[in-house]
Scaffold this motif. Sequence first.
Motif, PDB file in Angstrom:
ATOM      1  N   ASP A 158      -6.195 -16.074  -1.101  1.00 19.09           N
ATOM      2  CA  ASP A 158      -5.063 -16.797  -1.270  1.00 19.09           C
ATOM      3  C   ASP A 158      -4.390 -16.384  -2.740  1.00 19.09           C
ATOM      4  N   ARG A 159      -5.323 -16.227  -3.805  1.00 23.61           N
ATOM      5  CA  ARG A 159      -4.716 -16.036  -5.115  1.00 23.61           C
ATOM      6  C   ARG A 159      -4.121 -14.588  -4.996  1.00 23.61           C
ATOM      7  N   LEU A 160      -4.726 -13.449  -4.609  1.00 24.29           N
ATOM      8  CA  LEU A 160      -4.153 -12.110  -4.246  1.00 24.29           C
ATOM      9  C   LEU A 160      -2.902 -12.172  -3.252  1.00 24.29           C
ATOM     10  N   GLU A 161      -2.733 -13.060  -2.283  1.00 28.64           N
ATOM     11  CA  GLU A 161      -1.641 -12.978  -1.919  1.00 28.64           C
ATOM     12  C   GLU A 161      -0.337 -13.637  -2.579  1.00 28.64           C
ATOM     13  N   GLU A 162      -0.776 -14.638  -3.294  1.00 26.09           N
ATOM     14  CA  GLU A 162       0.038 -15.223  -4.239  1.00 26.09           C
ATOM     15  C   GLU A 162       0.563 -14.274  -5.136  1.00 26.09           C
ATOM     16  N   ALA A 163      -0.080 -13.378  -5.568  1.00 27.84           N
ATOM     17  CA  ALA A 163       0.368 -12.180  -6.577  1.00 27.84           C
ATOM     18  C   ALA A 163       0.848 -11.246  -5.626  1.00 27.84           C
ATOM     19  N   ALA A 164       1.185 -11.381  -4.474  1.00 23.77           N
ATOM     20  CA  ALA A 164       1.799 -10.226  -3.579  1.00 23.77           C
ATOM     21  C   ALA A 164       1.000  -8.904  -3.575  1.00 23.77           C
ATOM     22  N   LEU A 165      -0.243  -8.888  -3.723  1.00 19.94           N
ATOM     23  CA  LEU A 165      -1.157  -7.838  -3.796  1.00 19.94           C
ATOM     24  C   LEU A 165      -1.789  -7.353  -2.480  1.00 19.94           C
ATOM     25  N   GLY A 171       0.164  -3.886  -4.105  1.00 19.04           N
ATOM     26  CA  GLY A 171      -1.340  -3.922  -4.539  1.00 19.04           C
ATOM     27  C   GLY A 171      -1.748  -2.557  -4.418  1.00 19.04           C
ATOM     28  N   GLU A 172      -1.201  -1.472  -3.737  1.00 18.89           N
ATOM     29  CA  GLU A 172      -1.463  -0.010  -3.999  1.00 18.89           C
ATOM     30  C   GLU A 172      -1.027   0.390  -5.224  1.00 18.89           C
ATOM     31  N   ARG A 173       0.163  -0.071  -5.736  1.00 24.93           N
ATOM     32  CA  ARG A 173       0.716   0.302  -7.117  1.00 24.93           C
ATOM     33  C   ARG A 173      -0.399  -0.203  -8.054  1.00 24.93           C
ATOM     34  N   ARG A 174      -0.743  -1.466  -8.025  1.00 25.41           N
ATOM     35  CA  ARG A 174      -1.428  -2.201  -8.958  1.00 25.41           C
ATOM     36  C   ARG A 174      -2.895  -1.341  -9.215  1.00 25.41           C
ATOM     37  N   ILE A 175      -3.339  -0.972  -8.104  1.00 22.86           N
ATOM     38  CA  ILE A 175      -4.619  -0.333  -8.281  1.00 22.86           C
ATOM     39  C   ILE A 175      -4.666   1.171  -8.882  1.00 22.86           C
ATOM     40  N   LEU A 176      -3.641   1.885  -8.654  1.00 26.71           N
ATOM     41  CA  LEU A 176      -3.192   3.055  -9.210  1.00 26.71           C
ATOM     42  C   LEU A 176      -2.818   2.816 -10.779  1.00 26.71           C
ATOM     43  N   ASP A 177      -2.326   1.816 -11.166  1.00 28.36           N
ATOM     44  CA  ASP A 177      -2.013   1.506 -12.440  1.00 28.36           C
ATOM     45  C   ASP A 177      -3.170   1.088 -13.238  1.00 28.36           C
ATOM     46  N   LEU A 178      -4.122   0.665 -12.707  1.00 28.53           N
ATOM     47  CA  LEU A 178      -5.703   0.277 -13.378  1.00 28.53           C
ATOM     48  C   LEU A 178      -6.182   1.566 -13.967  1.00 28.53           C
ATOM     49  N   PHE A 179      -5.697   2.768 -13.286  1.00 31.39           N
ATOM     50  CA  PHE A 179      -6.591   3.862 -13.550  1.00 31.39           C
ATOM     51  C   PHE A 179      -5.626   4.912 -14.326  1.00 31.39           C
ATOM     52  N   ASP A 180      -4.190   4.423 -14.633  1.00 28.87           N
ATOM     53  CA  ASP A 180      -3.509   5.069 -15.267  1.00 28.87           C
ATOM     54  C   ASP A 180      -3.948   5.691 -16.864  1.00 28.87           C
ATOM     55  N   ARG A 181      -4.768   5.003 -17.538  1.00 32.24           N
ATOM     56  CA  ARG A 181      -5.182   5.176 -18.835  1.00 32.24           C
ATOM     57  C   ARG A 181      -6.135   6.272 -18.728  1.00 32.24           C
ATOM     58  N   PHE A 182      -6.666   6.846 -17.561  1.00 33.43           N
ATOM     59  CA  PHE A 182      -7.744   7.894 -17.664  1.00 33.43           C
ATOM     60  C   PHE A 182      -7.087   9.284 -17.188  1.00 33.43           C
ATOM     61  N   ILE A 229      -4.624  -6.521   4.463  1.00 39.02           N
ATOM     62  CA  ILE A 229      -4.364  -5.456   3.861  1.00 39.02           C
ATOM     63  C   ILE A 229      -3.764  -5.617   2.549  1.00 39.02           C
ATOM     64  N   LEU A 230      -3.678  -4.312   1.848  1.00 39.60           N
ATOM     65  CA  LEU A 230      -2.813  -4.236   0.703  1.00 39.60           C
ATOM     66  C   LEU A 230      -1.607  -4.218   0.959  1.00 39.60           C
ATOM     67  N   THR A 231      -0.769  -4.618   0.019  1.00 40.09           N
ATOM     68  CA  THR A 231       0.717  -4.483   0.057  1.00 40.09           C
ATOM     69  C   THR A 231       0.961  -3.227  -0.563  1.00 40.09           C
ATOM     70  N   GLU A 232       2.192  -2.981  -0.748  1.00 41.74           N
ATOM     71  CA  GLU A 232       2.700  -1.733  -1.556  1.00 41.74           C
ATOM     72  C   GLU A 232       2.330  -2.237  -3.241  1.00 41.74           C
ATOM     73  N   ARG A 281      -8.516  -0.746  -0.447  1.00 44.15           N
ATOM     74  CA  ARG A 281      -7.729   0.543  -0.464  1.00 44.15           C
ATOM     75  C   ARG A 281      -8.532   1.670   0.353  1.00 44.15           C
ATOM     76  N   LEU A 282      -9.999   1.381   0.335  1.00 42.66           N
ATOM     77  CA  LEU A 282     -11.063   2.623   0.837  1.00 42.66           C
ATOM     78  C   LEU A 282     -11.062   2.265   2.424  1.00 42.66           C
ATOM     79  N   THR A 283     -11.003   0.951   2.743  1.00 44.35           N
ATOM     80  CA  THR A 283     -11.235   0.578   4.173  1.00 44.35           C
ATOM     81  C   THR A 283      -9.944   0.450   5.024  1.00 44.35           C
ATOM     82  N   GLY A 284      -8.853   0.257   4.404  1.00 40.70           N
ATOM     83  CA  GLY A 284      -7.446  -0.027   4.996  1.00 40.70           C
ATOM     84  C   GLY A 284      -7.240  -1.322   5.553  1.00 40.70           C
ATOM     85  N   LYS A 285      -8.481  -2.287   5.883  1.00 42.08           N
ATOM     86  CA  LYS A 285      -8.265  -3.816   6.121  1.00 42.08           C
ATOM     87  C   LYS A 285      -9.629  -4.266   6.029  1.00 42.08           C
TER      88      LYS A 285
END
Length: 139
Positions: A76-83, A104-115, A99-102, A50-54
Amino acid sequence: MSAEEEKTMAIHQVMDRMAAVQHKSQAFVDRINRQESLTQNQIMLLFQLRLTGKLNITDISERFVITPGAASSMCDRLEEAALIERVRTKEDRRVVNIILTEQGERRILDLFDRFATAELDKIADTLSKIQILMDEIIE
């Protein structure tokens, strides 16, 4: 107390504080990862992307101090999860960037939802202070 005893005590305090900071850092990642199935390294890789782009596998293996094979397995594991996805460069088809998928971008933002935003600002400010202190020590 002798100079040698003072130094031994100072060394002990540094080791104790380093261990405490590392433990608290891991606890924070565990907190944001509470209901996730990702490992800490996988989460940190998503953050780095997310910080570097790739990044390529060599970049990942160097940043995480792991073998290229282990970096590839993590991807491989992150790719299987479509992140994440692997993308070949147009200039040199042998070079593969991660690179992150869309999702993956949403998953990162979701991690911080509780703050709350104020809490995130406080966390960022505290981490910035730690980084400045560490920069002073390293230089």
